[in-house]
Enzyme design. Sequence first.
Site, PDB file in Angstrom:
ATOM      1  N   ASP A 210     -65.760 -45.540  16.386  1.00 46.73           N
ATOM      2  CA  ASP A 210     -66.416 -45.063  17.737  1.00 46.73           C
ATOM      3  C   ASP A 210     -67.946 -45.015  17.448  1.00 46.73           C
ATOM      4  O   ASP A 210     -68.523 -45.337  16.463  1.00 46.73           O
ATOM      5  CB  ASP A 210     -65.953 -43.364  17.924  1.00 46.73           C
ATOM      6  CG  ASP A 210     -65.749 -42.616  16.795  1.00 46.73           C
ATOM      7  OD1 ASP A 210     -66.507 -42.928  15.681  1.00 46.73           O
ATOM      8  OD2 ASP A 210     -65.232 -41.430  16.816  1.00 46.73           O
TER       9      ASP A 210
ATOM     10  N   ASP B 116     -61.655 -29.300  17.677  1.00 46.40           N
ATOM     11  CA  ASP B 116     -60.862 -29.036  18.834  1.00 46.40           C
ATOM     12  C   ASP B 116     -59.766 -30.047  18.829  1.00 46.40           C
ATOM     13  O   ASP B 116     -59.004 -30.282  19.760  1.00 46.40           O
ATOM     14  CB  ASP B 116     -61.725 -29.314  20.136  1.00 46.40           C
ATOM     15  CG  ASP B 116     -62.417 -30.777  20.174  1.00 46.40           C
ATOM     16  OD1 ASP B 116     -61.850 -31.493  19.226  1.00 46.40           O
ATOM     17  OD2 ASP B 116     -62.790 -31.336  20.982  1.00 46.40           O
TER      18      ASP B 116
ATOM     19  N   GLU C  50     -60.867 -36.637  22.814  1.00 48.63           N
ATOM     20  CA  GLU C  50     -60.578 -35.042  23.106  1.00 48.63           C
ATOM     21  C   GLU C  50     -59.530 -34.680  23.847  1.00 48.63           C
ATOM     22  O   GLU C  50     -58.498 -35.405  24.062  1.00 48.63           O
ATOM     23  CB  GLU C  50     -61.988 -34.680  23.916  1.00 48.63           C
ATOM     24  CG  GLU C  50     -62.983 -35.451  23.381  1.00 48.63           C
ATOM     25  CD  GLU C  50     -63.784 -34.327  22.287  1.00 48.63           C
ATOM     26  OE1 GLU C  50     -62.901 -33.553  21.821  1.00 48.63           O
ATOM     27  OE2 GLU C  50     -64.985 -34.430  22.402  1.00 48.63           O
TER      28      GLU C  50
ATOM     29  N   HIS D  21     -59.501 -33.292  18.023  1.00 49.98           N
ATOM     30  CA  HIS D  21     -59.816 -34.657  18.268  1.00 49.98           C
ATOM     31  C   HIS D  21     -59.876 -35.430  17.085  1.00 49.98           C
ATOM     32  O   HIS D  21     -60.001 -34.915  15.921  1.00 49.98           O
ATOM     33  CB  HIS D  21     -61.361 -34.733  19.176  1.00 49.98           C
ATOM     34  CG  HIS D  21     -62.451 -34.765  18.258  1.00 49.98           C
ATOM     35  ND1 HIS D  21     -63.519 -34.076  18.783  1.00 49.98           N
ATOM     36  CD2 HIS D  21     -62.739 -35.358  17.070  1.00 49.98           C
ATOM     37  CE1 HIS D  21     -64.562 -34.167  17.881  1.00 49.98           C
ATOM     38  NE2 HIS D  21     -64.057 -34.910  16.760  1.00 49.98           N
TER      39      HIS D  21
HETATM   40  C1  F6R Z   1     -66.403 -39.892  13.622  1.00 50.17           C
HETATM   41  C2  F6R Z   1     -64.948 -39.439  14.433  1.00 50.17           C
HETATM   42  C3  F6R Z   1     -64.915 -37.876  14.561  1.00 50.17           C
HETATM   43  C4  F6R Z   1     -65.284 -37.099  13.410  1.00 50.17           C
HETATM   44  C5  F6R Z   1     -64.656 -35.451  13.749  1.00 50.17           C
HETATM   45  C6  F6R Z   1     -65.183 -34.711  12.507  1.00 50.17           C
HETATM   46  O1  F6R Z   1     -66.143 -41.254  13.547  1.00 50.17           O
HETATM   47  O2  F6R Z   1     -64.205 -39.980  14.951  1.00 50.17           O
HETATM   48  O3  F6R Z   1     -63.576 -37.650  15.056  1.00 50.17           O
HETATM   49  O4  F6R Z   1     -64.310 -37.612  12.333  1.00 50.17           O
HETATM   50  O5  F6R Z   1     -65.671 -35.231  14.805  1.00 50.17           O
HETATM   51  O6  F6R Z   1     -66.407 -34.867  12.059  1.00 50.17           O
HETATM   52  P1  F6R Z   1     -67.066 -34.127  10.860  1.00 50.17           P
HETATM   53  O7  F6R Z   1     -66.397 -35.224   9.763  1.00 50.17           O
HETATM   54  O8  F6R Z   1     -68.535 -34.528  10.957  1.00 50.17           O
HETATM   55  O9  F6R Z   1     -66.617 -32.774  10.625  1.00 50.17           O
END
Ligand code: F6R
Length: 242
Positions: A67, A135, A142, A137
Amino acid sequence: MFKISIASSNEEASETAFEIIRSIVTENPQPVLGLATGSSPVGLYQKMIEAYKKGLSYRSCITFNLDEYVGIDKNHEQSYYTFMHENLFNGIDIPEEQIHIPCGSNGNEDQACREYEEEISRYTVDVQVLGIGSDGHIAFNEPGTPFDSVTHIMPLTEQTRKDNARFFGGNIDLVPKTAITQGLATIMRAKKIILIATGNNKAQAVYDMISGPVTVDCPASILQRHPDVTVILDQEAASKLK
Ligand code: F6R
């Protein structure tokens, strides 16, 4: 199907993830790696760089990131393009033209989504690295995202923007409101998945992913239908599991 590994430290979690990546990189003539940003994979990327310094080459790898934020330039200090170069690509030998990161700043997001999905569809991702949002995701899918989604534009939830404000000097107003993200169907096509989660704030999402119903309310729960998912947790993230 989940293989769950509970590590006693971040170091151990990164090492477990790295050993999977190492075997894929050494056993495949053209390994295709799916990569994530955020804090969760940073230790893994450090291990990948250390191994490169000791002789492991990634020259034949092709990578696809999950992403990117929409509306900030790829050279912005908080873009995922910058993140990946600072945390991994600048320290290893994957040629730039073999790196794919969605583009959120060319002004035509629908086209960017279509082109990214077309490009990734030409390959089979050997291993996809994931984190999980508090959450539930995965990538930026989301809650409410359809399971059959492919690369698309996603408005970020208030919770995700709050969680990510730490990268923007704590100021939620600076966190972009939308992102371009691989869809859940895109991610599910990967042969193998490694999901890394640490800390208390992930415990509920981890429980819902593994033990809850398969529902769009917890996008990560779709992974219950994937044949090969290794979940690497610390004690805190695992604390709600039976
Ligand atoms: C990042 C992504 C997000 C993160 C998630 C957890 O490319 O796709 O889904 O993996 O938000 O983020 P951290 O690892 O910072 O807690």
